[in-house]
Design a protein around this motif. Structure first.
Motif, PDB file in Angstrom:
ATOM      1  N   LEU A 167      12.242  26.417   1.925  1.00 10.57           N
ATOM      2  CA  LEU A 167      11.585  27.642   1.498  1.00 10.57           C
ATOM      3  C   LEU A 167      10.352  27.265   0.679  1.00 10.57           C
ATOM      4  N   VAL A 168       9.320  28.095   0.776  1.00 10.61           N
ATOM      5  CA  VAL A 168       8.066  27.843   0.071  1.00 10.61           C
ATOM      6  C   VAL A 168       7.635  29.124  -0.633  1.00 10.61           C
ATOM      7  N   VAL A 169       6.642  28.988  -1.485  1.00  9.74           N
ATOM      8  CA  VAL A 169       6.089  30.141  -2.198  1.00  9.74           C
ATOM      9  C   VAL A 169       4.756  30.508  -1.550  1.00  9.74           C
ATOM     10  N   VAL A 170       4.596  31.793  -1.223  1.00  4.31           N
ATOM     11  CA  VAL A 170       3.312  32.256  -0.699  1.00  4.31           C
ATOM     12  C   VAL A 170       2.662  33.161  -1.738  1.00  4.31           C
ATOM     13  N   ARG A 183       8.043  24.933  -9.498  1.00  4.50           N
ATOM     14  CA  ARG A 183       9.460  24.876  -9.847  1.00  4.50           C
ATOM     15  C   ARG A 183      10.013  26.299  -9.874  1.00  4.50           C
ATOM     16  N   ILE A 184      11.310  26.406  -9.686  1.00  7.20           N
ATOM     17  CA  ILE A 184      11.945  27.735  -9.777  1.00  7.20           C
ATOM     18  C   ILE A 184      11.688  28.325 -11.157  1.00  7.20           C
ATOM     19  N   ALA A 185      11.720  27.454 -12.194  1.00  5.63           N
ATOM     20  CA  ALA A 185      11.490  27.942 -13.564  1.00  5.63           C
ATOM     21  C   ALA A 185      10.095  28.537 -13.724  1.00  5.63           C
ATOM     22  N   LEU A 258       8.048  24.162  -2.971  1.00  2.00           N
ATOM     23  CA  LEU A 258       8.872  24.175  -4.181  1.00  2.00           C
ATOM     24  C   LEU A 258       9.174  22.745  -4.601  1.00  2.00           C
ATOM     25  N   ALA A 259       9.171  22.513  -5.902  1.00  2.00           N
ATOM     26  CA  ALA A 259       9.475  21.175  -6.417  1.00  2.00           C
ATOM     27  C   ALA A 259      10.922  20.815  -6.101  1.00  2.00           C
ATOM     28  N   ARG A 260      11.161  19.529  -5.961  1.00  2.00           N
ATOM     29  CA  ARG A 260      12.525  19.055  -5.682  1.00  2.00           C
ATOM     30  C   ARG A 260      13.497  19.490  -6.770  1.00  2.00           C
ATOM     31  N   PRO A 261      14.714  19.818  -6.407  1.00  2.00           N
ATOM     32  CA  PRO A 261      15.314  19.740  -5.065  1.00  2.00           C
ATOM     33  C   PRO A 261      14.918  20.884  -4.155  1.00  2.00           C
ATOM     34  N   GLY A 262      14.177  21.843  -4.663  1.00  2.00           N
ATOM     35  CA  GLY A 262      13.708  22.938  -3.839  1.00  2.00           C
ATOM     36  C   GLY A 262      14.826  23.857  -3.371  1.00  2.00           C
ATOM     37  N   LEU A 263      14.504  24.662  -2.394  1.00  6.68           N
ATOM     38  CA  LEU A 263      15.484  25.565  -1.787  1.00  6.68           C
ATOM     39  C   LEU A 263      15.439  25.371  -0.276  1.00  6.68           C
TER      40      LEU A 263
END
Length: 296
Positions: A167-170, A183-185, A258-263
């Motif tokens: 999954l990535v962020v757009v 990062r998710i944070a 997404l940064a590791r570990p990502g989704l």
């Protein structure tokens, strides 16, 4: 009344000769005569007049002949229809898939399948993974592309893993580009465009945010895939989407990993365990699995 008896009757009626009729249907003449007599006995009426060696239809025979021809024709049509289906010339496949897979994976796969079997009708149900599981249980779908793991209390399904996808962020292309993977944070306090309930992407994103200790903030929620991408383009927020969708999203969207570990999410092909998919559905399953094997 047996099919063979009607076949023999029509042969005699059309040739007006028992021996020639037997040759036509590839059976011994005594056997043909015996079956005709058995048919007459069952119907309670003579079908042929055999006076002086001349074979003619009686009134009962005249009445039966068009009906027998129709039955034989319908039987031939039924045989042809079944053979057409067995040979994948006709039929249908009811396939369910999430919107992201309809956009990213299916177009090329369905094109390949259609080129191989142009007579097979493809019926596509586009919905969230949880909804598709319910449709499989109801018998409304032959196959579905769903996200693993299955939701709690799912019906008995047979699943075959198809692919694993990041999954990535757009975000809008005009937005300031991040200097590193997100990062998710980093999504804390970030306005998110969110899918409707029932989407695995919604549950996955929300669960990842909560695991980092915060509740995500939604600016818009409740959309399908195309709507979510459109809201992001309009500058209403960012969204977490599958990489396969992001690759096709166009230049007006910025894609950030997404940064590791990502989704990641695991896509599987599913069908009911208690019902074997139709032949056409099994062929589509083969094409799907082969397409992913070739991609890997």
């Amino acid at each position: 009344m047996q099919f063979q008896q009607l076949l023999y009757f029509v042969a005699v009626a059309e040739t007006r000769h028992f021996t020639r009729a037997a040759e036509r249907v590839h059976v011994a003449q005594p056997s043909l005569s015996q079956q005709i007599r058995a048919l007459e006995k069952e119907l309670g009426a003579e079908l042929f007049s055999r006076a002086r060696g001349n074979i003619a239809l009686t009134d009962a025979g005249e009445a039966l002949l068009p009906l027998a021809r129709r039955i034989l024709a319908d039987t031939d049509t039924a045989r042809h229809e079944v053979q057409e289906l067995a040979q994948l010339r006709r039929g249908r496949v009811r396939l369910g898939a999430t919107p992201s897979l309809c956009t990213g994976l299916l177009p090329d796969v369905l094109r390949t399948f259609h080129d191989l079997h142009p007579g097979i009708q493809l019926l596509i149900e586009e919905s969230g993974s949880h909804d598709l599981v319910r449709e499989l249980a109801r018998g409304s779908l032959d196959l579905a592309l769903i996200v693993l793991p299955l939701p709690p209390a799912s019906p008995a399904l047979t699943t075959v893993e198809l692919l694993r996808e990041d999954l990535v962020v757009v975000s809008p292309a005009a937005a300031k580009a991040p200097h590193r993977p997100v990062r998710i944070a980093d999504l804390q306090g970030e306005p998110l465009v969110m899918f409707r309930h029932g989407y695995d992407l919604r549950e996955l994103t929300v669960a990842a945010c909560r695991a980092e200790g915060f509740e995500p903030a939604f600016t818009v929620e409740g959309g399908e895939m195309d709507a979510v991408l459109g809201f992001v383009r309009a500058g209403l927020g960012v969204a977490v989407v599958p990489s396969m969708v992001a690759e096709r999203a166009g230049r007006d969207l910025r894609v950030t990993p997404l940064a590791r570990p990502g989704l990641r999410r695991t896509i599987a092909l599913a069908h009911r365990s208690d019902v074997a998919p139709p032949r056409a559905a099994r062929e589509l399953q083969r094409v799907l699995l082969n397409s992913r094997a070739a991609a890997d």
